[in-house]
Design an enzyme around this catalytic site. Structure first.
Site, PDB file in Angstrom:
ATOM      1  CB  VAL A  96      -9.197   7.081   1.755  1.00  0.00           C
ATOM      2  CG1 VAL A  96      -7.979   7.440   2.584  1.00  0.00           C
ATOM      3  CG2 VAL A  96      -9.461   6.712   0.875  1.00  0.00           C
ATOM      4  CD  GLU A 150      -9.081   3.103  -2.750  1.00  0.00           C
ATOM      5  OE1 GLU A 150      -9.634   1.468  -2.840  1.00  0.00           O
ATOM      6  OE2 GLU A 150      -8.084   2.720  -2.196  1.00  0.00           O
ATOM      7  CG  HIS A 175      -1.923  -0.528   1.212  1.00  0.00           C
ATOM      8  ND1 HIS A 175      -3.354  -0.510   0.922  1.00  0.00           N
ATOM      9  CD2 HIS A 175      -2.068  -2.632   0.827  1.00  0.00           C
ATOM     10  CE1 HIS A 175      -4.283  -1.089   1.029  1.00  0.00           C
ATOM     11  NE2 HIS A 175      -3.674  -2.894   1.462  1.00  0.00           N
TER      12      HIS A 175
END
Length: 471
Positions: A427, A391, A371
């Site tokens: 998020v 995102e 990530h």
């Protein structure tokens, strides 16, 4: 790799509003099974007499013999029970659907004429009222074709609905293969119609009932009196009607047999129920073909992805990025026992998450480190995956002030230095301020706690991504 064909999901917690005509809150559909003259009998070329659904307690097939009482019991349904039902439905203004056994219809021309004059639907109930479970597929296919041919000859039009009843594992698919059935009813698995992709087409299924059915007068622990039958039908109606008032309308099927409910000691229970139904507003009493036509117009089939049927290459190509840069999770998930229940975001997420949860600690750390930092260098260089880009922009992380960017940079550096993997948060669940607050709070956690939380957030991100591409 295995595939599990049964569908345990159905419509789930949010069934569709069927939008019944006139804003009805419930559809109550009556079926009259016409089997008299189609049951097992030496006269019909069968090796033994009938033993199913009669007044004869403990009945067993008589091999090589006719059974006078059994034949007489079925004859009552044709000679008396049918006409009692015909009068009741005609007086009530309700048109039921007939599940007509083709050979039985051929032996009852007066009853067929009465059904047609009253506007009843005559659906197919197979060629003979016999078991199909041991039939070879080709034999059952041939029997089905002959049932349709004879039905068309006797009734004048081919059947638009099908219900075998004493069916095999192949029956529903074979009925769909004919390509001419507006609906098939060989299921008892729902309170609403649904589309089933089968035999290369979308087949409408209108489920039937074994509980709100007079057959239980002829089974152990069934109905003993008309009051039992009425009470059960009333409770079923009340439950479904209440759901309809709460904006989740359903369908109620009532199964009837001329030789069973047509007896004087039972018919009044059906009359009381019909009167009870008619005393309520917002009730639609259609034929099954009316339901089929309404559903096809109002809820036509929708083509949605079916992950459980994808080959491995397509599956991994489609879902390999759900867990960031970790296609191995999709590769392993494809080998699980997948089925229709995994063709939704919730279902497929469960399969993918299982592989993530059962992976080694090192593999899971690898997923975390795959990530990107929030609002980090990769974002600035526009080198994020499409999913991560969407995102982060959804929370405004692509439009930071200089002060906000500096805060994220400082926090990212401190978090990775302490825990060894990036700060991960779904998020889409937060705004910019909420993300910063969580960042500052979680920086103080110990690494084990953060590892657990990060894995939880990874799974949440995967679920939200799946919601973008699956029901």
């Amino acid at each position: 790799m295995t595939r599990y064909p049964r569908n345990m999901s159905g419509y789930g917690a949010r069934p569709p509003d069927p939008k019944w005509p006139g804003g009805a809150r419930i559809a109550v559909q009556f079926v009259v099974n016409y089997e008299e003259g189609g049951e097992n009998c030496l006269l019909h070329g069968d090796p033994a007499s009938e033993a199913f659904l009669s007044e004869i307690v403990g009945a067993a097939p008589w091999e090589g013999q006719r059974h006078w009482n059994m034949e007489s019991n079925y004859e009552y349904g044709a000679r008396a029970g049918f006409w009692r039902l015909h009068r009741l439905f005609t007086e009530s203004g309700i048109k039921p659907t007939v599940y007509g056994v083709a050979s039985a219809l051929a032996r009852s021309p007066e009853q067929v004429a009465a059904m047609q004059d009253a506007g009843w639907e005559i659906a197919s109930h197979g060629l003979k009222w016999v078991e199909h479970k041991d039939m070879a597929e080709d034999e059952e296919r041939a029997v089905m074709a002959e049932a349709i041919r004879l039905h068309t000859e006797v009734v004048g039009t081919p059947p638009e609905g099908w219900y075998t009843g004493r069916c095999s594992m192949n029956t529903l698919r074979l009925a769909a293969e004919t390509g001419q059935m507006a609906y098939v009813s060989d299921t008892i698995d729902d309170d609403l119609p649904y589309w089933l992709p089968i035999a290369g087409r979308d087949q409408l299924v209108i489920p039937y009932t074994m509980d709100a059915n007079d057959m239980r007068f002829a089974t152990p622990q069934g109905f003993n009196t008309g009051d039992h039958f009425y009470a059960y039908l009333k409770d079923s109606f009340d439950a479904l009607y209440a759901e309809g008032l709460a904006s989740a309308p359903k369908m109620m099927s009532v199964g009837l047999h001329c030789r069973i409910i047509g007896r004087p000691g039972r018919i009044m229970a059906l009359k009381r129920f019909i009167d009870y139904v008619k005393s309520h507003e917002g009730v639609w009493c259609p034929r099954r073909i009316d339901i089929a036509h309404h559903w096809a117009r109002t809820h036509p089939p929708v083509d949605t992805p079916r992950p459980h049927l994808m080959d491995r290459e397509t599956f991994v190509e489609t879902y390999g990025g759900i867990f960031e840069h970790s296609a191995w999770i999709a590769e392993r998930a494809h080998a699980l026992e997948l089925g229709p229940a995994h063709d939704s975001a919730v279902g497929l997420h469960n399969a993918l998450a299982r592989m993530f949860r059962s992976a080694s600690h090192a593999e899971r750390i690898g997923v975390l480190t795959a990530h990107p930092d929030l609002a980090g260098k990769l974002a600035s260089a526009k080198r994020l995956t499409a999913e991560s880009t969407a995102e982060q922009s959804s929370a405004g992380l692509d439009a930071l002030t200089d002060a906000e960017r500096e805060a994220f940079t400082t926090l990212n550096t401190a978090y990775v230095a302490k825990h060894g993997f990036p700060f991960i948060i779904a998020v889409r669940d937060h705004d910019k301020a909420g993300i910063l607050n969580a960042f500052q709070r979680r920086l103080n956690n110990d690494t084990d706690t953060e590892f657990t939380e990060a894995c939880k957030q990874v799974e949440r991100i995967a679920y939200l991504r799946l919601c973008e591409v699956l029901p």
